[in-house]
Enzyme design. Structure first.
Site, mmCIF file in Angstrom:
data_model
loop_
_atom_site.group_PDB
_atom_site.id
_atom_site.type_symbol
_atom_site.label_atom_id
_atom_site.label_comp_id
_atom_site.label_asym_id
_atom_site.label_seq_id
_atom_site.Cartn_x
_atom_site.Cartn_y
_atom_site.Cartn_z
ATOM 1 C CG HIS A 258 30.482 -1.468 0.197
ATOM 2 N ND1 HIS A 258 31.315 -1.950 1.190
ATOM 3 C CD2 HIS A 258 30.367 -2.460 -0.713
ATOM 4 C CE1 HIS A 258 31.682 -3.184 0.879
ATOM 5 N NE2 HIS A 258 31.130 -3.516 -0.261
ATOM 6 C CG ASP A 309 26.678 -5.148 -6.446
ATOM 7 O OD1 ASP A 309 27.240 -6.082 -7.043
ATOM 8 O OD2 ASP A 309 26.685 -5.034 -5.211
#
Length: 380
Positions: A258, A309
């Site tokens: 991320h 996700d």
């Protein structure tokens, strides 16, 4: 002039809405920990928090829920607009087009007061799920399903998508997923919305800009790509070898790492738990088993944590949501954050206008076109 590629870690706005601590893996909305919201709250209550800055009373929550229910039905002319689009049109393109057209059905578009913008935020939040569900029916030659007159936003979306009341647990899972994705500070789409709002463009224009930004594969679409990868792998026994090949070819493995978090994504553990529970309830554990193999191998080889996700891909698939609707469903959640940031931008506005550091040629003389042509001929 100092520069940072991609504006990484550059503070571009002061905000009270969302605090993201990447070092500790902590996410809060107006100071309320997202873990508490995921455990105890609802999407409607979270929307109130993001729009008003405080958790609602029971009466305030009931009033907002009723207002959201009252705004679920799509205007007929927008359904007609969707029928004109080729059935192959990507769902995010449809969503962007229809949200832009929504402004034409707002009778108070010239009213830019806080009260009017709150009404728009409610309207957009109520209608995005209706647009997504209606498009899935229209593109498959079916009539859209009219919304429920009761139930939560999550329950209504699954009903409009499938035409039958969802299992209460399924609706609960989607409700929490919407909470977890409702805001995430100045991500690319939220920043786009604030840039548009800073020009005093209306809320529909700002949300349209955000949807367009989210449609890019480097921002939205990660969970869709994760599920596509799972489907290509097919069997759990093939997972590690498949990922090894991707790493050797230096291909990006979606759902890992991320831009901000340097530890685990705080949203991930909730979606991971739901993926496990749903897989057991549905009698389909293949995707969870596959994800465990991939998660362990990538952590071992690259030291990367899976993000929200990676887990939400399995969750949405087991909820029966078509894979190419994963990003539109994300938008159905994030619209609450987008509209909250738009209203915050309006409240203390200054046009967002960064500078670019010029690195091109300098002092280039202007050559008349006749001389350019002569020089071109002489070089032939």
């Amino acid at each position: 002039m100092p520069t940072t590629e991609g504006l990484e870690d550059v503070v571009a706005a002061h905000t009270r809405i969302c605090d993201l601590d990447g070092q500790r893996g902590k996410l809060t909305y107006y100071g309320v920990d997202v873990h508490d919201l995921a455990t105890h709250s609802s999407f409607e209550e979270t929307a109130y928090l993001l729009w008003h800055g405080t958790l609602p009373t029971r009466a305030q929550l009931e009033a907002l829920s009723a207002e959201l229910r009252a705004n679920r039905a799509l205007p007929g002319q927008l359904i007609d607009l969707m029928r004109l689009l080729p059935s192959s049109t990507p769902p995010m393109d449809v969503l962007r087009t229809v949200v832009s057209a929504l402004s034409t059905t707002d009778p108070d578009l010239s009213d830019r007061s806080q009260e009017a913008n709150l009404r728009r935020a409610v309207r957009l939040t109520a209608l995005l799920p209706s647009i997504v569900a209606a498009w899935d029916h229209i593109r498959n030659g079916r009539e859209p399903v009219a919304p429920l007159e009761d139930g939560s936003l999550a329950e209504n979306f699954l009903y409009m998508l499938k035409g039958e009341r969802p299992d209460p647990y399924d609706a609960h899972v989607l409700d929490v997923a919407l909470i977890l994705h409702a805001d995430h500070e100045l991500n690319a789409s939220t920043f786009s919305a604030r840039v548009a709002a800073s020009t005093l463009a209306d809320m529909y224009a700002a949300v349209t800009a955000a949807i367009g930004t989210l449609s890019g594969p480097l921002h939205g679409g990660a969970n869709e790509q994760v599920m596509r990868m799972f489907q290509r792998i097919g069997e759990v026994s093939r997972a590690q070898e498949y990922i090894r090949g991707m790493l050797e070819r230096k291909e990006r493995i979606m759902g890992f790492g991320h831009r901000v978090y340097r530890t685990e994504d705080p949203r991930g553990k909730h979606m991971d738990a739901f993926a496990v529970e749903l897989s057991q309830r549905k009698g389909d554990t293949r995707w969870v088993e596959m994800s465990r193999v991939i998660e362990s191998y990538v952590k071992e080889q690259k030291g990367l944590h899976a993000n929200v996700d990676f887990y939400s891909a399995t969750v949405y698939y087991l909820l029966g949501i078509p894979v190419d609707l994963d990003t539109p469903v994300f938008a159905c959640s994030r619209v609450v954050g987008w509209t909250a940031h738009v209203m915050e931008q309006y409240a203390n506005n200054r046009l967002i206008r960064p500078r670019g550091e010029y690195i091109g040629p300098k002092d280039v003389p202007y050559v008349p076109i006749e001389q350019r042509e002569q020089a071109q001929v002489s070089h032939q």
